[in-house]
Design a protein around this motif. Structure first.
Motif, PDB file in Angstrom:
ATOM      1  N   MET A 115       1.085   9.538 -65.296  1.00  0.00           N
ATOM      2  CA  MET A 115       1.161  10.020 -63.912  1.00  0.00           C
ATOM      3  C   MET A 115       2.613  10.279 -63.532  1.00  0.00           C
ATOM      4  SD  MET A 115      -0.834   8.393 -60.749  1.00  0.00           S
ATOM      5  CE  MET A 115      -0.894   9.201 -59.188  1.00  0.00           C
ATOM      6  N   PRO A 160       0.318  11.463 -32.780  1.00  0.00           N
ATOM      7  CA  PRO A 160       0.395  12.855 -33.219  1.00  0.00           C
ATOM      8  C   PRO A 160       1.295  13.687 -32.311  1.00  0.00           C
ATOM      9  CG  PRO A 160      -1.869  12.108 -32.963  1.00  0.00           C
ATOM     10  CD  PRO A 160      -1.008  11.076 -32.337  1.00  0.00           C
ATOM     11  N   GLU A 161       1.581  14.883 -32.778  1.00  0.00           N
ATOM     12  CA  GLU A 161       2.435  15.782 -31.995  1.00  0.00           C
ATOM     13  C   GLU A 161       1.773  16.158 -30.677  1.00  0.00           C
ATOM     14  OE1 GLU A 161       4.418  18.755 -35.111  1.00  0.00           O
ATOM     15  OE2 GLU A 161       2.263  18.565 -35.209  1.00  0.00           O
ATOM     16  N   PHE A 218       0.659  19.003 -27.773  1.00  0.00           N
ATOM     17  CA  PHE A 218      -0.060  20.249 -27.993  1.00  0.00           C
ATOM     18  C   PHE A 218       0.847  21.470 -28.144  1.00  0.00           C
ATOM     19  CE2 PHE A 218      -2.954  23.710 -26.679  1.00  0.00           C
ATOM     20  CZ  PHE A 218      -3.839  23.589 -27.730  1.00  0.00           C
ATOM     21  N   LEU A 231       2.145  21.539 -31.591  1.00  0.00           N
ATOM     22  CA  LEU A 231       1.096  21.963 -32.522  1.00  0.00           C
ATOM     23  C   LEU A 231       0.955  23.493 -32.529  1.00  0.00           C
ATOM     24  CD1 LEU A 231      -1.403  21.345 -34.311  1.00  0.00           C
ATOM     25  CD2 LEU A 231      -2.717  21.136 -32.208  1.00  0.00           C
ATOM     26  N   LEU A 232       0.990  24.075 -31.315  1.00  0.00           N
ATOM     27  CA  LEU A 232       0.868  25.536 -31.215  1.00  0.00           C
ATOM     28  C   LEU A 232       2.053  26.225 -31.894  1.00  0.00           C
ATOM     29  CD1 LEU A 232      -0.371  26.039 -27.542  1.00  0.00           C
ATOM     30  CD2 LEU A 232      -1.716  26.057 -29.623  1.00  0.00           C
ATOM     31  N   LYS A 284       3.867  25.011 -34.362  1.00  0.00           N
ATOM     32  CA  LYS A 284       3.751  24.818 -35.806  1.00  0.00           C
ATOM     33  C   LYS A 284       2.830  25.878 -36.396  1.00  0.00           C
ATOM     34  CE  LYS A 284       1.395  21.334 -37.652  1.00  0.00           C
ATOM     35  NZ  LYS A 284       1.004  19.910 -37.687  1.00  0.00           N
ATOM     36  N   ARG A 285       1.800  26.225 -35.652  1.00  0.00           N
ATOM     37  CA  ARG A 285       0.849  27.226 -36.150  1.00  0.00           C
ATOM     38  C   ARG A 285       1.236  28.646 -35.770  1.00  0.00           C
ATOM     39  NH1 ARG A 285      -4.765  24.456 -37.222  1.00  0.00           N
ATOM     40  NH2 ARG A 285      -3.838  22.490 -37.749  1.00  0.00           N
ATOM     41  N   ILE A 323       1.302  29.989 -32.780  1.00  0.00           N
ATOM     42  CA  ILE A 323       0.465  30.604 -31.736  1.00  0.00           C
ATOM     43  C   ILE A 323       0.888  30.173 -30.344  1.00  0.00           C
ATOM     44  CG2 ILE A 323      -1.599  31.097 -33.106  1.00  0.00           C
ATOM     45  CD1 ILE A 323      -2.688  28.396 -32.386  1.00  0.00           C
ATOM     46  N   PHE A 352      -5.758  17.470 -25.049  1.00  0.00           N
ATOM     47  CA  PHE A 352      -5.389  17.131 -26.418  1.00  0.00           C
ATOM     48  C   PHE A 352      -4.781  15.730 -26.456  1.00  0.00           C
ATOM     49  CE2 PHE A 352      -2.556  17.174 -30.131  1.00  0.00           C
ATOM     50  CZ  PHE A 352      -3.457  17.560 -31.109  1.00  0.00           C
ATOM     51  N   ARG A 372      -7.605  13.178 -26.043  1.00  0.00           N
ATOM     52  CA  ARG A 372      -8.458  13.091 -27.228  1.00  0.00           C
ATOM     53  C   ARG A 372      -7.720  12.482 -28.414  1.00  0.00           C
ATOM     54  NH1 ARG A 372     -10.683  18.950 -25.730  1.00  0.00           N
ATOM     55  NH2 ARG A 372     -12.506  18.268 -24.576  1.00  0.00           N
ATOM     56  N   SER A 373      -6.451  12.845 -28.598  1.00  0.00           N
ATOM     57  CA  SER A 373      -5.754  12.345 -29.779  1.00  0.00           C
ATOM     58  C   SER A 373      -5.256  10.917 -29.579  1.00  0.00           C
ATOM     59  CB  SER A 373      -4.605  13.283 -30.156  1.00  0.00           C
ATOM     60  OG  SER A 373      -3.673  13.370 -29.110  1.00  0.00           O
ATOM     61  N   GLN A 374      -4.735  10.594 -28.396  1.00  0.00           N
ATOM     62  CA  GLN A 374      -4.163   9.260 -28.189  1.00  0.00           C
ATOM     63  C   GLN A 374      -5.172   8.250 -27.667  1.00  0.00           C
ATOM     64  OE1 GLN A 374      -0.740   9.170 -28.848  1.00  0.00           O
ATOM     65  NE2 GLN A 374      -0.900  11.320 -29.338  1.00  0.00           N
ATOM     66  N   LEU A 375      -6.373   8.731 -27.347  1.00  0.00           N
ATOM     67  CA  LEU A 375      -7.434   7.863 -26.825  1.00  0.00           C
ATOM     68  C   LEU A 375      -7.020   7.154 -25.540  1.00  0.00           C
ATOM     69  CD1 LEU A 375      -8.544   6.384 -30.257  1.00  0.00           C
ATOM     70  CD2 LEU A 375      -9.455   8.386 -29.083  1.00  0.00           C
ATOM     71  N   GLN A 386     -11.976   1.174 -32.428  1.00  0.00           N
ATOM     72  CA  GLN A 386     -12.874   2.215 -31.912  1.00  0.00           C
ATOM     73  C   GLN A 386     -13.433   3.064 -33.047  1.00  0.00           C
ATOM     74  OE1 GLN A 386     -11.191   4.270 -28.577  1.00  0.00           O
ATOM     75  NE2 GLN A 386     -12.620   5.986 -28.717  1.00  0.00           N
ATOM     76  N   GLU A 444     -14.039  11.515 -29.154  1.00  0.00           N
ATOM     77  CA  GLU A 444     -14.250  12.847 -28.587  1.00  0.00           C
ATOM     78  C   GLU A 444     -13.450  13.834 -29.437  1.00  0.00           C
ATOM     79  OE1 GLU A 444     -12.218  13.182 -24.889  1.00  0.00           O
ATOM     80  OE2 GLU A 444     -13.250  15.020 -24.300  1.00  0.00           O
ATOM     81  N   GLU A 487      -8.390   8.526 -39.310  1.00  0.00           N
ATOM     82  CA  GLU A 487      -7.422   9.089 -38.385  1.00  0.00           C
ATOM     83  C   GLU A 487      -6.968  10.484 -38.841  1.00  0.00           C
ATOM     84  OE1 GLU A 487      -6.923   7.897 -35.557  1.00  0.00           O
ATOM     85  OE2 GLU A 487      -5.316   9.254 -34.966  1.00  0.00           O
ATOM     86  N   ARG A 538      -9.888  12.858 -38.320  1.00  0.00           N
ATOM     87  CA  ARG A 538     -10.118  13.053 -36.894  1.00  0.00           C
ATOM     88  C   ARG A 538      -9.069  14.014 -36.330  1.00  0.00           C
ATOM     89  NH1 ARG A 538      -8.741  10.832 -31.708  1.00  0.00           N
ATOM     90  NH2 ARG A 538      -6.933   9.738 -32.549  1.00  0.00           N
ATOM     91  N   MET A 539      -7.793  13.806 -36.713  1.00  0.00           N
ATOM     92  CA  MET A 539      -6.741  14.686 -36.215  1.00  0.00           C
ATOM     93  C   MET A 539      -6.914  16.115 -36.734  1.00  0.00           C
ATOM     94  SD  MET A 539      -4.982  13.375 -33.951  1.00  0.00           S
ATOM     95  CE  MET A 539      -3.927  14.800 -33.811  1.00  0.00           C
ATOM     96  N   LEU A 599      -9.626  17.598 -34.665  1.00  0.00           N
ATOM     97  CA  LEU A 599      -9.136  17.763 -33.298  1.00  0.00           C
ATOM     98  C   LEU A 599      -8.167  18.944 -33.193  1.00  0.00           C
ATOM     99  CD1 LEU A 599      -9.121  16.565 -30.496  1.00  0.00           C
ATOM    100  CD2 LEU A 599      -7.461  14.882 -31.257  1.00  0.00           C
ATOM    101  N   SER A 634      -8.970  22.232 -31.119  1.00  0.00           N
ATOM    102  CA  SER A 634      -8.115  22.489 -29.957  1.00  0.00           C
ATOM    103  C   SER A 634      -7.404  23.834 -30.048  1.00  0.00           C
ATOM    104  CB  SER A 634      -7.067  21.382 -29.808  1.00  0.00           C
ATOM    105  OG  SER A 634      -7.700  20.152 -29.617  1.00  0.00           O
ATOM    106  N   THR A 635      -6.916  24.177 -31.241  1.00  0.00           N
ATOM    107  CA  THR A 635      -6.218  25.460 -31.355  1.00  0.00           C
ATOM    108  C   THR A 635      -7.209  26.621 -31.250  1.00  0.00           C
ATOM    109  OG1 THR A 635      -6.252  25.152 -33.752  1.00  0.00           O
ATOM    110  CG2 THR A 635      -4.191  24.699 -32.651  1.00  0.00           C
ATOM    111  N   VAL A 641      -6.742  29.448 -28.472  1.00  0.00           N
ATOM    112  CA  VAL A 641      -6.490  30.838 -28.835  1.00  0.00           C
ATOM    113  C   VAL A 641      -7.668  31.733 -28.421  1.00  0.00           C
ATOM    114  CG1 VAL A 641      -6.142  32.417 -30.759  1.00  0.00           C
ATOM    115  CG2 VAL A 641      -4.959  30.239 -30.721  1.00  0.00           C
ATOM    116  N   TYR A 700      -6.111  12.769 -59.535  1.00  0.00           N
ATOM    117  CA  TYR A 700      -4.814  12.083 -59.499  1.00  0.00           C
ATOM    118  C   TYR A 700      -4.389  11.775 -58.061  1.00  0.00           C
ATOM    119  CZ  TYR A 700      -3.830  12.539 -64.448  1.00  0.00           C
ATOM    120  OH  TYR A 700      -3.867  12.404 -65.792  1.00  0.00           O
TER     121      TYR A 700
END
Lengths: 267, 260
Positions: free
Chosen positions: A1, A16-17, A19, A22-23, A25-26, A28, A111, A114-117, B48, B52, B69, B72-73, B76, B80-81, B85, B113
């Protein structure tokens, strides 16, 4: 390996980042390219929006007219937008930028939850709009994308609805009693100051019916002198948007309710 | 050595055995349609497990918290995107699962691997208008099982997930025999608790085609309720808002479920 080529352990970050990141990064994120020099053209912008605190929370109202120079572009624009169950954003400025900003904000709050609860904090929501405005600075300098919003939201910690206004660069100010923005805001601020200081009672002590009436009369006054603010079109049955934020969430007044108040007390 | 096909198949089989062992103790999750929407239900002691994902999509998962996690992300961010969009109406569970998540899981599972995802997920989507609700179980290897009618299988108004196959089968068998069309939330929660109990009993037991008696179910449910916290959420069909998710608290549910 091949242990040498394993991916590096990621650096920890606080959840997480957000919103907008995130937009970006993509690729958009809804930003328009900023170019050197001016390209002046007629843009859709002037309006009147107002908000003030009364006994039952914060009332936010806006006229329905969208203009470009001396042209009326649209007479049914909705400038008081629900961002979440407890937040309202009222927009004055260029709709193309403002509506997209509201959309980013709305999705950001969702966002985050939903992400951070957990729900985004009051302070975090207020700052989020400030950040979006600052991101828009390039367009502001070019003179094509100015947005000057109001933001009303219920603060669960203080158990009270709070009101903020912003400048085009993203500075946030908390309003003690009232705020207004747009081309008709001069008249609005004068009236609200007068009502609050020498009226029968301060704005904070007014009940819901009184508050709605003040909002309608004030908008009607602004429309009297400002061509960019739409008055009531009774034939077309187009009324201003009037909403309230309180601990119960957001309440929207129907055209039927507004029509009745207009007929009896405004016109 | 892994270039030999036989070795590869062997490695995959080992990996499957390892993951199944890791997931084996996972507390079951039940989701079912009732009058006003979909209810998701589980009993747990730690973190949890119900989440959602978007306006009309929710997920429940068992497995390693780090992997859950990440998945889920991923779900999500994709939802969301897409919702930003295009529109919230364009976010669909079918597209999310088949075009995105399934292939990611399969790739990770077969890249022997790299580390596979130690997670098994149950997604639910509230049907728009007259469309039926979708229940979709997504395995660590990318396999998808839905409630849609298949060969010799009628359309089901529920979805289940558990630590092992026999527990999942028992819960499915139990719910197929129940009639919960158009029931209230309270009744739906009771059916969900019973189905959870059937699944939980089957986790430690020998494979069996026999369902436990209702007395056994009631006794075991009562025991487990005192030792664990209740986790439940609803996707609400009756709301006028785009967001349908509502988390139900243990404090609110306990009196409903223990007063029997």
């Amino acid at each position: 390996m091949d242990f040498a080529n394993l991916p590096a352990a990621p650096t920890a970050q606080f959840g997480p980042e957000d919103f907008p990141a995130l937009l970006r990064k993509r690729g958009i994120y809804p930003a328009l390219p900023v170019q050197a020099g001016h390209a002046p053209f007629l843009q859709t912008e002037a309006t009147t929006i107002l908000a003030f605190k009364f006994a039952g929370g914060v009332l936010v109202a806006g006229d329905r007219r969208a203009t470009a120079g001396n042209l009326v572009v649209y007479d049914r624009a909705d400038k008081v937008l629900e961002i979440d169950r407890f937040s309202l954003m009222a927009i004055a400025g260029v709709p193309a930028t403002a509506w997209e900003m509201a959309r980013v904000l709305e999705h950001s709050f969702q966002f985050y939850r939903r992400s951070q609860l957990q729900e985004m904090s009051h302070e975090g929501k207020v700052r989020a709009l400030s950040k979006l405005l600052r991101d828009n600075l390039g367009l502001v300098i070019q003179g094509v994308g100015v947005v000057v919003p109001l933001f009303a939201t219920f603060d669960p910690l203080l158990a009270t609805a709070r009101l903020y206004f912003y400048d085009a660069m993203g500075a946030q100010f908390e309003a003690a009693d009232y705020a207004a923005s747009g081309s008709g805001s001069g008249a609005v601020r004068s009236i609200l100051h007068y009502e609050n200081t020498w009226g029968a009672r301060p704005l904070r002590k007014r009940n819901e019916a009184e508050a709605v009436l003040i909002a309608l009369r004030t908008l009607e006054t602004a429309a009297e002198t400002d061509t960019a603010t739409g008055g009531v079109d009774r034939r077309g049955r187009v009324f201003p948007i009037v909403k309230i934020v309180s601990e119960k969430g957001i309440v929207t007044f129907s055209d039927k309710q507004l029509s009745k108040i207009f007929k009896e007390k405004v016109s | 050595m892994i270039e030999e096909p036989y070795r590869w198949v062997e490695a995959i089989a080992n990996r499957r055995e390892y993951i199944e062992h890791q997931l084996g103790g996972g507390s079951p999750i039940v989701a079912l349609s009732f009058k006003e929407g979909i209810v998701l239900f589980t009993l747990g002691r730690e973190r949890q497990k119900l989440f959602e994902i978007y306006d009309r999509i929710a997920m429940g998962a068992i497995g390693h918290p780090g992997d859950i996690e990440r998945l889920r992300m991923m779900a999500l961010e994709l939802a969301s995107t897409e919702g930003f969009v295009r529109s919230g109406d364009d976010v669909s569970l079918r597209r999310l699962a088949t075009y995105s998540l399934s292939s990611v899981l399969k790739t990770a599972f077969e890249q022997i691997y790299g580390a596979p995802y130690l997670a098994r997920m149950l997604f639910v989507e509230l049907g728009r208008g007259d469309l039926p609700d979708l229940f979709l179980r997504l395995e660590y290897d990318g396999a998808i099982h839905t409630n849609g009618g298949g060969f010799g299988r009628a359309f089901e108004e529920f979805g289940v997930l558990s630590g092992n196959a026999s527990s999942t089968a028992q819960m499915t068998r139990f719910l197929q025999e129940q009639n919960f069309a158009n029931v209230s939330l309270e009744k739906a929660l009771r059916v969900a608790l019973e189905a959870w109990t059937v699944g939980h009993l089957a986790l430690g037991a020998e494979d069996s085609m026999e369902l436990p008696s209702s007395a056994t179910i009631a006794l075991h449910a009562e025991e487990q309720l005192t030792a664990a916290s209740i986790e439940a959420a609803v996707l609400d069909r009756s709301t006028s808002l785009p967001v349908t998710w509502r988390l139900l608290t243990d404090a609110a549910l306990r009196p409903l479920l223990q007063s029997r």
